[in-house]
Design a protein around this motif. Sequence first.
Motif, PDB file in Angstrom:
ATOM      1  N   SER A  58       0.840  -1.190   0.000  1.00 14.50           N
ATOM      2  CA  SER A  58       0.000   0.000   0.000  1.00 14.50           C
ATOM      3  C   SER A  58       0.875   1.241   0.000  1.00 14.50           C
ATOM      4  O   SER A  58       2.094   1.168   0.221  1.00 14.50           O
ATOM      5  CB  SER A  58      -0.907   0.023   1.237  1.00 14.50           C
ATOM      6  OG  SER A  58      -0.123   0.189   2.415  1.00 14.50           O
ATOM      7  N   ARG A  59       0.265   2.396  -0.249  1.00 13.17           N
ATOM      8  CA  ARG A  59       1.012   3.650  -0.239  1.00 13.17           C
ATOM      9  C   ARG A  59       1.604   3.924   1.135  1.00 13.17           C
ATOM     10  O   ARG A  59       2.746   4.387   1.257  1.00 13.17           O
ATOM     11  CB  ARG A  59       0.109   4.806  -0.679  1.00 13.17           C
ATOM     12  CG  ARG A  59       0.828   6.143  -0.753  1.00 13.17           C
ATOM     13  CD  ARG A  59      -0.079   7.261  -1.235  1.00 13.17           C
ATOM     14  NE  ARG A  59      -0.264   7.193  -2.676  1.00 13.17           N
ATOM     15  CZ  ARG A  59      -1.399   6.897  -3.272  1.00 13.17           C
ATOM     16  NH1 ARG A  59      -2.458   6.603  -2.546  1.00 13.17           N
ATOM     17  NH2 ARG A  59      -1.502   6.872  -4.577  1.00 13.17           N
ATOM     18  N   LEU A  60       0.863   3.626   2.208  1.00 13.99           N
ATOM     19  CA  LEU A  60       1.363   3.864   3.565  1.00 13.99           C
ATOM     20  C   LEU A  60       2.559   2.972   3.874  1.00 13.99           C
ATOM     21  O   LEU A  60       3.549   3.413   4.490  1.00 13.99           O
ATOM     22  CB  LEU A  60       0.249   3.639   4.586  1.00 13.99           C
ATOM     23  CG  LEU A  60      -0.849   4.709   4.634  1.00 13.99           C
ATOM     24  CD1 LEU A  60      -1.930   4.315   5.638  1.00 13.99           C
ATOM     25  CD2 LEU A  60      -0.259   6.068   5.027  1.00 13.99           C
ATOM     26  N   THR A  61       2.481   1.712   3.464  1.00  7.71           N
ATOM     27  CA  THR A  61       3.612   0.800   3.670  1.00  7.71           C
ATOM     28  C   THR A  61       4.837   1.307   2.929  1.00  7.71           C
ATOM     29  O   THR A  61       5.962   1.288   3.454  1.00  7.71           O
ATOM     30  CB  THR A  61       3.257  -0.615   3.177  1.00  7.71           C
ATOM     31  OG1 THR A  61       2.109  -1.073   3.877  1.00  7.71           O
ATOM     32  CG2 THR A  61       4.406  -1.570   3.412  1.00  7.71           C
ATOM     33  N   ARG A  62       4.623   1.745   1.711  1.00  2.65           N
ATOM     34  CA  ARG A  62       5.730   2.258   0.910  1.00  2.65           C
ATOM     35  C   ARG A  62       6.392   3.466   1.575  1.00  2.65           C
ATOM     36  O   ARG A  62       7.615   3.596   1.606  1.00  2.65           O
ATOM     37  CB  ARG A  62       5.230   2.670  -0.483  1.00  2.65           C
ATOM     38  CG  ARG A  62       6.328   2.975  -1.495  1.00  2.65           C
ATOM     39  CD  ARG A  62       5.771   3.701  -2.694  1.00  2.65           C
ATOM     40  NE  ARG A  62       5.550   5.111  -2.393  1.00  2.65           N
ATOM     41  CZ  ARG A  62       4.774   5.918  -3.118  1.00  2.65           C
ATOM     42  NH1 ARG A  62       4.112   5.443  -4.156  1.00  2.65           N
ATOM     43  NH2 ARG A  62       4.637   7.185  -2.784  1.00  2.65           N
TER      44      ARG A  62
END
Length: 368
Positions: A58-62
């Motif tokens: 996900s964008r947050l993980t990235r």
Amino acid sequence: MEVVCHMTSAHTRYDIRIFIKECISLTKWYKVYQIVADGKEDEVKDGVHILNVGKSGSRLTRMFFTPFRILRKALRVKADVYHFHDPELMPIGFILRMMGKRVVYDIHEDFPKDLLEKPYLNSRFLKKLLSRTVKFIEKLGDRYFSGIVTVTPDISARFNNPWKVILKNYPILEQITKAVPMADKPKNGKVRLIYAGGLTKIRGIKELVDSLQFNNNVELWLLGVWESESFMKECMASPGWSMVDYMGNKRIAEVYGLMKSADIGMTTLHPTQGYIKSIPIKSYEYIACGLPVIMSDFAFWREIYRDAAIYVDPLNPQDIAAAVRKLEDEQYREYLIKTGGSIMNYDMFWEAEEVKLHALYNDLIVNK
């Protein structure tokens, strides 16, 4: 031989600026590593050692976890210069500097301004908060990082780092020279428009497709990757879609070959804060491939391209269509092609920019 390491969490491994221009150019003088996060295999391509840390879910993980996976991999490389390309990697840039490493921050866009227009940020308050936060952290980086690289004078003016350099995304002259036309001119006499790049709303793709319905004698070659499936379907529902030939994502050699086969290059980006002071390198590519250009009517762009283009309201499909009709006249097209050629010189190609990048690295390695 000195070692340099480029790092990105958000770009593809064969990104035109990072991989094709910067990394491959640097192999002339250094051993080059590029660390990416795309989930593909490690490889050595065109002299560049590409290392993968795994794709984020996900964008947050990235944004919050991938940077530290990149940091671990980067430390194993033991580079003389670390060069990163995404604002979310600034925290590991600071860590590398605290460890005494030479660190370069490459700023592709005016991120504080761009955040104000990100569609995935629904809250205006959140957009402003993130924009101010990134601007503040970039100012810290300006004082702390070894060097700063930007793409335009407007972005560069925000920084005071003594080792800052502007590396414009100019096309690679050798690639354009070697490219050959990919298709014959149409026997039906239709005027071929071409757009190559990100297929997003703010790049004016919907209005460009809509404009086709007002002309009967044109077709649009569309090259690139869609920002979302929903936007692709929105464009496909346009009355102009029947005149679109969507070709997907192409290698740069094929892109230049198709440009040399087309009749008109299109750069009708929306008037966002990030674009009105940008330098649309795609238009330089069109001109270098022998095309007349239709582009957004921005004051800054008029200063750069002067009489080498037709300028339109990018939000008005009928205005775009009217400009295309003007260029159905072959004599007028030839006039714009000749005028465009007069503004091009060697300094407007990547071969001149790579010299500046090498000089920056040399200065950092010798002096820091």
